[in-house]
Design an enzyme around this catalytic site. Structure first.
Site, mmCIF file in Angstrom:
data_model
loop_
_atom_site.group_PDB
_atom_site.id
_atom_site.type_symbol
_atom_site.label_atom_id
_atom_site.label_comp_id
_atom_site.label_asym_id
_atom_site.label_seq_id
_atom_site.Cartn_x
_atom_site.Cartn_y
_atom_site.Cartn_z
ATOM 1 C CB THR A 100 -10.582 -0.047 5.504
ATOM 2 O OG1 THR A 100 -9.967 0.197 6.771
ATOM 3 C CG2 THR A 100 -11.939 0.637 5.490
ATOM 4 C CB THR A 130 -0.901 -0.002 1.250
ATOM 5 O OG1 THR A 130 -1.750 -1.136 1.186
ATOM 6 C CG2 THR A 130 -1.747 1.259 1.339
ATOM 7 C CG ASP A 147 -13.264 -0.035 1.134
ATOM 8 O OD1 ASP A 147 -13.316 0.684 2.141
ATOM 9 O OD2 ASP A 147 -14.237 -0.233 0.371
ATOM 10 N N GLY A 180 2.714 -2.515 8.517
ATOM 11 C CA GLY A 180 2.893 -3.164 9.821
ATOM 12 C C GLY A 180 4.310 -3.657 9.989
ATOM 13 N NE ARG A 198 -26.286 -4.184 35.467
ATOM 14 C CZ ARG A 198 -25.760 -3.291 36.295
ATOM 15 N NH1 ARG A 198 -24.848 -3.657 37.184
ATOM 16 N NH2 ARG A 198 -26.135 -2.038 36.257
ATOM 17 C CD GLU A 241 -4.784 -9.052 3.330
ATOM 18 O OE1 GLU A 241 -5.391 -9.441 2.332
ATOM 19 O OE2 GLU A 241 -3.557 -9.168 3.468
ATOM 20 C CB SER A 292 -8.900 0.400 -3.344
ATOM 21 O OG SER A 292 -9.486 0.509 -2.063
#
Lengths: 662, 662
Positions: free
Chosen positions: B424, B138, B428, B177, B310, B426, B144
């Site tokens: 979004t 990217t 969109d 990443g 609860r 891998e 995209s």
């Protein structure tokens, strides 16, 4: 841009949106400069320190203390204070919540529930934030059902003091804003017990920290720790171990305890008294709804401006790539949300005006009970709808910005995380919609905030012979529009405003009558299972509440269009209103088809017209967000600062890059 | 609990859900203990340090390197590696993404796009994380549309090296990443240019940091900074200033450059070659969809268990307050989402099995092109549907837990923020659904991942005479169920599985035929505006893709029920499948009514049956989440550890507290 230009001056549109409290909006826009802007990626400790500091730097004259009585330096304008808080939400939601907790909830409770002795002693220090405070109502075990709080405050005539006590861990005060770090005093809600009898929940001013910031004797303060968002707000947990509270710290406007322990109140019924007290605090809910919508506008501004600069995929026969906003799928995401934000702007404005009118300085006794309940109901419903709209829309905006939308520097993660809590605080949305429904079912007769009275609601519903919807805004205009619609739907355009109004009215009325019928039926056949009478129709009841809020929202939009003076702005607003109304109808077309109010052909036509509207509003997208007038410094999004050369290369740069590749 | 007990052993249900890769699931559940658990409220720096450390502590034999070839120590099982990653997502999503980037994207690209020389030199160090890597595809300007990447890599025969270059800021690698802190090498995607001609996007292994962690000469690395979530992943931005890359660092399985600069490839067409390369990397999308669903199961487990402990509001005639899970509105939130999670579990299992079969060790040449395209399409579609389901459901779960759901200590904020990016990254989701539609419209003929070939898709669609839906799973069972349905809908129960299947098939086929018709019509009338041909039907096309994925999901569910051996588990699954199918039909009832496939009466009956199903599944809620078998240590939610005495007081405690108040 698509080569298409808007014909509308955003400033003209902004005037309509800024509305009756434009002066407050201007003041906040001008008064809160770059020092107030969010800091992406700061740690929790940094955020808390920054916000603690900033709340003392907000110029008091921008409207944040407007709700305080004029004798103490406020202006007594509840509306101004709501709008100021709404504007703070566009600057920094932590700051808005910190301010809302201190001035709105804490200060507001002292004003509304206290008497002159409390006002004289504390209001000035509260206004200047000399005395930072908390609003200690919610307990770990009781949030929605606050009538059942377990904390007790028991009067002892021998000492002339109350004994405030947390009986077990589930009764500790939880999620309390301003408690973990800064709060010095809290308005604490607890069950009042005197002379061996319980009188329901009341409120006391209780010091929780001394001058040097240490917890007072018997007070244990914990930190609720990290949260999804609102990092700048120090939420805490407070427990009381038989803490002594002087008698005069009881906020005693609605209930008094004499030195000998005798209890007096002008409102005899405990439930009625408690919900009357709560009713005076309705401003909190009004503020949260407005704040959610304000944050949504920031998100929409970022996404629309990004979509007007960001290009992806080439058009056949065109070298330049296509702007995101030119894709139908992108318009389908952004424009209906934008139209809905416009609708809520007008609905919120009506609500704030009603709040200002109903609660401005008048004493509780003189307030029209019906109007007060109606105000509470609309505050609850619009809070629910606006906060869900915020959660959905900000999420959609973050997705519409792709990977960039996930980076803190582009603001959307902060907007998302900070507003997320709004769907459950100041009342869980689902619970709030039940309150709305209960009010509708009973015509606001005895429709208190409590939800345990469904049996009674059923009973009252049984009395109702015919439902007459009460129009809310611009009644004569709406009457005229509705009357002009021919009898047969087929003869009227799907963009006819009168037809929209009729569709919204039909749905609300039909759902309401159906709910009454089902509750009556249940009451007849399930006498031994009273819980099931209500529970079996819970989804229907919630749907009814949504239809009601949709209807008053559309009416407010219609009234808002009437107020616009610029013809071009007015015409644009009418098209945005078309999109809002048709978006609601399209989303619920299944229901309209089931109930014979849409034919299959007309239902398909609605979708076609929505798509036409998207195309025709495409050139107005930028104008529509510019009219929100969120200052660029507040938006604080890197993708906008670098617009357009970061999203894509500049045309020239990219030309050069492409040349290499061909 | 409601006094009702489930009759099903969760362990029997778990066997069905754990499926074909149960051994991998067991291994991860046992291999990753308390050391791996999330730390709520940690700072970004702390999270990065913790995750960098943890990735080296994951036992390699739990399945995380299964996809590596067996000659280097893997098992060549793509399925095992996907399932292992999915399980990591239940431990910590930062860890899952960090691992996914390193082993899956970086390692996976070296395996799939490289040749023996790359494998021999690097795979062992990649498996042990000795060589931490990034996947640099990217760019800021192109996410995209990766076919249009602007980074260039130009071969110079005089030096025998490539020149890797970032021409302008929008061409920098973004959101990468592992790049900001740990990555030492990156697989970099760029336009290959040799002998003055461009051959489209290829990939190179490029060192980005030296042994001591400093950027290599010519490489500039920035930090993408704070993000909404995934704090433990160091996303970065990489720019290359004429970086020299040795010739043998080109991952040259699909395209080779000789020393003299001559380019060779077994695939002549540049576009076809690029999308063939991308197709080998489809595992990433499959993994993201599975991870999203895994995280959703954690959220549902927390919300359902909280709702079973609860209490809020008393029942008339009952002292104890009502459990949240006993409210219809609460069931309406949790149970359909739970049923959908079950459906996706089976659909994901089918997808992983197909992936394992299509990609297991076979060379690209031998792969059936149709099956490969179909796999890519389903991976894209299920990734979109599962990640949106995750975003919606985790949000709903956080709201269902009220204020507690907003606290980091209760895990939901982390699950929400961490999975948010999946819609979004891998790919969109909206773009992915267009890919699915394109495949359907062309019958996967020439349906490459590129979206600029819509003109061609239109052309191919024109050739299609009749659409025949290809059933995906348990074909004979489905055929039998469908055949057994009488001709008239009115004669069949709304819980009939054959009817569900017919409804799903009808919708898909009708939408697909309508899309083809509209594209043909557009092609005839809008020849001069080719972009509009596609853009005008974009919403229809996306709806078609959703209908397709819904149908293959239902078919997978039906096949999954067939595999269940325990009769009680099988019967329960059938009811959950009813709820899934009817939830989809109810949500799209407007469409079915418009198209004459639901009468108004039958449409209302669907809603009634859904409510009946909710009531009947109420006692199974806990069983249904227990069968997800998420270890308590992984859930790491304070509200579950303190269950039930924190949500509410214990019965005894509360008895005492109430006694005081009465």
């Amino acid at each position: 841009m698509s080569g298409q230009q808007s014909s509308v001056d955003p400033a003209r549109l902004q005037e309509v949106l800024d509305g009756r409290w434009a002066h407050v909006r201007h003041a906040v826009r001008e008064g809160l400069g770059p020092d107030f802007v969010t800091v992406p990626g700061e740690t929790g400790a940094e955020a808390r320190a920054r916000i603690s500091d900033l709340i003392r730097k907000i110029p008091l004259d921008v409207g944040v203390v407007d709700a305080f009585p004029s004798e103490y330096g406020g202006s007594g304008d509840q509306g101004g204070s709501v709008v100021a808080a709404e504007m703070l939400a566009q600057v920094d939601l932590s700051l808005m919540v910190k301010a809302g907790v201190h001035w709105g909830l804490f200060g507001g409770a002292v004003v509304a529930l206290g008497t002159k002795k409390h006002h004289d002693a504390y209001l000035r220090d509260i206004m200047t934030v000399e005395l930072p405070g908390c609003f200690a109502m919610t307990e770990t075990g009781h949030g929605s059902d606050v009538q059942q709080l377990r904390t007790t405050c028991t009067y002892d005539p021998s000492t002339g003091t109350f004994d405030l006590h947390t009986p077990h861990q589930a009764a500790r005060k939880d999620y309390i804003g301003n408690a973990a770090k800064d709060g010095r005093m809290a308005v604490v809600f607890a069950q009042l017990i005197t002379q061996g009898r319980r009188y329901g929940v009341h409120a006391w001013m209780v010091p929780i920290r001394d001058e040097s910031g240490n917890p007072m004797p018997g007070v244990t303060i914990g930190d609720a720790g990290a949260k999804a968002g609102l990092l700048g707000v120090d939420n805490g947990r407070i427990s009381f171990d038989h803490v002594t509270v002087p008698r005069d710290m009881l906020l005693d406007r609605y209930g008094q305890v004499a030195a000998d322990g005798a209890y007096t109140s002008s409102i005899e019924n405990d439930t009625r008294r408690f919900f009357t007290m709560l009713g005076t605090l309705v401003r909190g809910r009004v503020t949260v709804g407005g704040a959610a919508s304000a944050a949504t506008k920031s998100a929409l501004t970022i996404a629309v401006r990004y979509g007007d600069a960001r290009r992806q995929f080439t058009k056949p026969g065109d070298e330049r790539e296509v702007l995101l906003n030119d894709y139908l799928a992108h318009q389908r995401k952004l424009l209906p949300a934008l139209a809905t934000s416009y609708a809520y702007t007008f609905a919120q404005e009506e609500l704030v005006a009603t709040l200002a009118e109903v609660q401005s300085g008048s004493s509780a006794a003189s307030v029209d009970e019906h109007r007060q309940r109606e105000l509470e109901s609309r505050a609850a419903g619009l809070k629910a709808m606006q906060t869900w709209h915020a959660t959905r829309t900000i999420q959609m905006c973050r997705e519409a910005c792709g990977g960039a939308g996930y980076l803190a520097e582009n603001r959307l993660p902060g907007l998302k995380a900070d507003t997320d809590v709004f769907t459950t605080f100041e009342g869980d949305n689902t619970v709030l919609l039940q309150l709305v429904a209960k009010g509708l079912l009973t015509g606001y007769r005895d429709a208190f905030g409590s939800l345990d009275g469904w049996g009674r609601a059923t009973f009252v519903a049984e009395q109702v012979r015919e439902m007459v919807l009460e129009r809310t805004a611009a009644r004569s205009v709406i009457q005229r529009l509705v009357s002009a619609v021919p009898g047969r739907d087929e003869d009227v355009a799907v963009t006819d405003r009168g037809w929209h109004l009729k569709m919204f009215e039909f749905r609300e009325k039909h759902l309401l009558e159906g709910a009454i019928r089902r509750l009556r039926g249940g009451a007849a056949t399930k006498k031994d299972r009273p819980f099931d009478i209500f529970n079996d129709v819970q989804d229907h009841v919630i749907q009814t509440a949504v239809a009601h809020i949709d209807r008053i929202t559309l009416e407010a939009f219609v009234a808002g269009i009437e107020r616009a003076s610029d013809p071009a702005a007015k015409a644009l607003l009418a098209r945005v209103c078309d999109l809002y109304a048709l978006t609601v109808i399209e989303a619920d077309k299944g229901w309209f088809l089931e109930h014979g109010r849409l034919t299959p052909a007309r239902s398909k036509a609605v979708t076609g017209v929505v798509n036409d509207l998207l195309r025709s509003l495409r050139p107005e997208m930028r104008t529509l967000v510019d009219a929100f007038a969120v200052p660029d410094t507040w938006l604080n999004a890197a993708i906008l600062r670098e617009e357009p050369d970061r999203q894509d290369a500049t045309a020239t740069e990219d030309e050069a890059a492409r040349a290499v590749l061909v």
